[in-house]
Design a protein around this motif. Structure first.
Motif, short mmCIF file in Angstrom:
data_model
loop_
_atom_site.label_atom_id
_atom_site.label_comp_id
_atom_site.label_asym_id
_atom_site.label_seq_id
_atom_site.Cartn_x
_atom_site.Cartn_y
_atom_site.Cartn_z
N VAL A 257 180.43 12.62 -16.28
CA VAL A 257 180.39 11.22 -15.83
C VAL A 257 178.99 10.62 -16.05
CG1 VAL A 257 182.25 11.52 -14.16
CG2 VAL A 257 179.89 11.90 -13.43
N GLY A 258 178.19 11.27 -16.88
CA GLY A 258 176.91 10.71 -17.28
C GLY A 258 175.78 10.93 -16.30
N VAL A 259 175.87 11.96 -15.47
CA VAL A 259 174.84 12.24 -14.46
C VAL A 259 174.08 13.50 -14.85
CG1 VAL A 259 174.38 12.77 -12.06
CG2 VAL A 259 176.19 11.15 -12.65
N GLN A 260 172.77 13.39 -14.90
CA GLN A 260 171.91 14.54 -15.20
C GLN A 260 171.23 15.02 -13.92
OE1 GLN A 260 171.80 16.06 -18.23
NE2 GLN A 260 173.40 14.56 -18.76
N LEU A 261 171.13 16.33 -13.77
CA LEU A 261 170.50 16.90 -12.57
C LEU A 261 169.03 16.54 -12.50
CD1 LEU A 261 171.95 20.53 -12.35
CD2 LEU A 261 172.55 18.55 -10.96
N ALA A 262 168.58 16.21 -11.28
CA ALA A 262 167.16 16.01 -11.03
C ALA A 262 166.50 17.32 -10.60
CB ALA A 262 166.95 14.95 -9.95
N LEU A 263 167.25 18.16 -9.91
CA LEU A 263 166.74 19.49 -9.55
C LEU A 263 167.90 20.43 -9.28
CD1 LEU A 263 166.82 20.22 -6.18
CD2 LEU A 263 165.22 18.32 -6.17
N TYR A 264 167.62 21.71 -9.44
CA TYR A 264 168.62 22.75 -9.20
C TYR A 264 167.91 24.02 -8.77
CZ TYR A 264 172.13 26.35 -10.20
OH TYR A 264 172.98 27.42 -10.11
N LYS A 265 168.39 24.62 -7.73
CA LYS A 265 167.92 25.87 -7.13
C LYS A 265 166.64 25.67 -6.34
CE LYS A 265 170.05 29.39 -10.09
NZ LYS A 265 169.80 30.56 -10.96
N VAL A 266 166.72 26.07 -5.10
CA VAL A 266 165.58 26.00 -4.18
C VAL A 266 165.33 27.38 -3.62
CG1 VAL A 266 164.67 24.89 -2.11
CG2 VAL A 266 166.22 23.63 -3.60
N ALA A 267 164.07 27.74 -3.51
CA ALA A 267 163.68 29.08 -3.03
C ALA A 267 163.89 29.14 -1.52
CB ALA A 267 162.25 29.39 -3.41
N MET A 268 165.14 29.23 -1.11
CA MET A 268 165.47 29.27 0.31
C MET A 268 166.72 30.11 0.52
SD MET A 268 167.03 25.39 0.62
CE MET A 268 167.97 25.62 2.12
N ARG A 269 166.87 30.57 1.74
CA ARG A 269 168.06 31.31 2.13
C ARG A 269 168.42 30.95 3.56
NH1 ARG A 269 168.93 37.93 2.04
NH2 ARG A 269 171.11 37.87 2.71
N PRO A 270 169.64 30.47 3.78
CA PRO A 270 170.71 30.21 2.80
C PRO A 270 170.48 28.88 2.11
CG PRO A 270 171.47 29.64 4.99
CD PRO A 270 170.09 30.21 5.17
N GLY A 271 171.23 28.65 1.01
CA GLY A 271 171.20 27.35 0.34
C GLY A 271 170.55 27.32 -1.02
N LYS A 272 170.26 28.47 -1.61
CA LYS A 272 169.55 28.52 -2.89
C LYS A 272 170.15 27.64 -3.98
CE LYS A 272 168.63 31.82 -6.63
NZ LYS A 272 168.76 33.24 -7.03
N PRO A 273 171.50 27.57 -4.17
CA PRO A 273 172.03 26.81 -5.31
C PRO A 273 172.05 25.29 -5.12
CG PRO A 273 173.57 28.53 -4.58
CD PRO A 273 172.57 28.33 -3.49
N PHE A 274 171.34 24.76 -4.15
CA PHE A 274 171.34 23.31 -3.92
C PHE A 274 171.01 22.54 -5.20
CE2 PHE A 274 168.72 19.52 -2.98
CZ PHE A 274 169.68 18.74 -2.34
N SER A 275 171.77 21.48 -5.45
CA SER A 275 171.55 20.62 -6.61
C SER A 275 171.41 19.17 -6.15
CB SER A 275 172.72 20.72 -7.60
OG SER A 275 172.88 22.04 -8.06
N PHE A 276 170.71 18.38 -6.96
CA PHE A 276 170.53 16.97 -6.63
C PHE A 276 170.48 16.15 -7.91
CE2 PHE A 276 167.59 13.37 -5.87
CZ PHE A 276 168.39 12.65 -4.99
N ALA A 277 171.16 15.01 -7.87
CA ALA A 277 171.16 14.08 -9.00
C ALA A 277 171.31 12.67 -8.46
CB ALA A 277 172.29 14.41 -9.97
N THR A 278 171.12 11.68 -9.32
CA THR A 278 171.37 10.29 -8.93
C THR A 278 172.12 9.60 -10.05
OG1 THR A 278 169.20 9.62 -9.79
CG2 THR A 278 169.35 10.06 -7.43
N ARG A 279 172.93 8.63 -9.65
CA ARG A 279 173.59 7.73 -10.62
C ARG A 279 173.28 6.32 -10.13
NH1 ARG A 279 178.38 7.71 -13.74
NH2 ARG A 279 178.57 5.63 -14.67
N GLY A 280 172.32 5.67 -10.79
CA GLY A 280 171.84 4.40 -10.28
C GLY A 280 171.17 4.61 -8.92
N ARG A 281 171.65 3.87 -7.92
CA ARG A 281 171.10 4.00 -6.57
C ARG A 281 171.81 5.08 -5.77
NH1 ARG A 281 168.68 -0.85 -4.41
NH2 ARG A 281 169.58 -0.26 -2.40
#
Length: 395
Positions: A257-281
């Motif tokens: 759908v045209g969305v590129q990841l801004a970040l992926y994977k955080v050095a934390m436990r639990p929750g390591k595979p967290f991802s974040f992206a934006t589409r416009g606002r």
């Protein structure tokens, strides 16, 4: 991998405040003020008595004076008051023009239509007009969360329609062939989509309006369709499917759908595979599938973002030092967030980690009022050591 601090900063940098809408005063509790409130009327609106007693001119005291009139709350005071008289007055009543002091009734001796009064300082027991809020004064700042006190002040100022930041509409999309609705009869291999109900509650607590889009099966096309449908919301949350397994399709669906990841994977436990992206606002949060991982990632990244969208001046949970009972051991490399119960012991807070710390163990969240943070580089925490914790509830 990103550190928790860097990931949180990356999310915060991409969040935009929503617009302002007018909300009836009775519906504004818990909302965030979108514009500063400048008083157009004074509080109080007139000089009034702080006590039951007698209104006089301080220069006339001490004296025995005739009681000229009586003024109660809600009365309009007499336009002209003669010299050297007292006016019987009650709490909240307007002070007649020319009088400047209230002698409380306990200090007065009344006899018939006269009263003997001691000397008191000028202005004693007088509430002057504008003492609380003056005309033109900024009464409440933008970004304030509207609680009982703020609503009371708005009412006193005559603000019937409150300018509030719009509550964010948050779409929830679950992923996984194994997930079913809570009302479904479970078949072998199926589990209830519990995270949807947990997220709906956390979204409401953060001032948002949850919207459950549904469960996407392990198929990138179906997931992409649901994500595209959800992009008319103010934020989108997906649960599960953000890792690198054969059935993890969130990233592919976002790309579709045209969305590129801004970040992926955080050095934390639990929750390591967290991802974040934006589409416009519109921010899109890819949360891990295990429910405790979902909860922790929401607390660290999504909740502050939803509050920032509402213009909140404070978006972080209170961060306090706690003494961790029992200590803790882990490998270096990832920050750990222990689900714990914090209790006050005098001036100290004692945190006891729940015995079930697995990311799939929902019972570990029951009674949890704190997330104790063990830094990424720490391996051994001694019993009763002091660590930072995020308080989920007041202690």
């Amino acid at each position: 991998m990103h550190s928790v601090a860097d990931a949180a900063a990356a999310v915060a940098a991409r969040i935009e405040r929503l617009g302002v809408e007018r909300v009836p005063l009775r519906e504004a509790r818990g909302r965030f003020l979108g514009e500063p409130i400048v008083a157009t009327r004074a509080l109080p609106g007139f000089d009034n008595s702080a006590m039951d007693g007698y209104a006089v001119r301080a220069a006339d005291l001490p004296a025995t004076l005739p009681v000229y009139a009586t003024v109660a709350a809600g009365d309009a005071p007499a336009a002209a008051i003669p010299e050297r008289v007292a006016v019987r007055i009650f709490t909240g009543a307007p002070i007649p023009a020319g009088l400047d002091t209230i002698v409380i009734q306990e200090d007065a001796t009344a006899a018939g239509d006269r009263v003997t009064l001691p000397a008191v300082p000028r202005g004693d027991n007088v509430r002057p007009a504008g003492e609380d809020v003056a005309i033109g004064e900024r009464a409440i700042d933008r970004g304030a969360k509207l609680g009982a006190g703020e609503l009371g002040l708005l009412a006193a100022l005559g603000v019937a329609d409150v300018p509030c930041i719009r509550a964010p509409r948050v779409a929830i999309i679950a992923t996984g062939d194994e997930l079913v609705d809570v009302a479904a009869q479970l078949r072998p291999g199926q589990i209830v989509d519990s995270s949807a109900h947990m997220l709906a509650a956390t979204i409401r607590d953060a001032g948002g309006v949850p919207s459950y889009i549904g469960i996407a099966k392990d198929d990138p096309a179906t997931l992409a369709e649901l994500i595209a449908r959800a992009l008319d919301h103010d934020a989108v949350i997906t649960t599960g499917g953000v890792s690198v397994g054969d059935r993890d399709h969130v990233h592919a669906a976002l790309a579709a759908v045209g969305v590129q990841l801004a970040l992926y994977k955080v050095a934390m436990r639990p929750g390591k595979p967290f991802s974040f992206a934006t589409r416009g606002r519109v921010p899109i949060f890819g949360l891990p599938g295990n429910p405790v991982s979902t909860f922790v990632a929401f607390e660290l990244f999504v909740r502050p973002a939803l509050l920032a969208m509402q213009g909140a001046t404070i978006t972080a949970r209170p961060r306090v030092p706690v003494h961790l009972a029992g200590g803790y051991r882990k490998q270096a490399g990832r920050a750990h967030y222990l689900r714990a119960t914090a209790l006050r012991d005098g001036e100290r807070l004692i945190a006891r980690a729940h015995p079930k710390q697995g990311s799939a163990m929902l019972s570990g969240l029951v009674g949890c009022n704190a997330l104790v943070e063990v830094a990424a580089d720490v391996e051994l925490v001694a019993p009763d050591a002091v660590l930072p914790a995020l308080l989920l509830e007041a202690v």
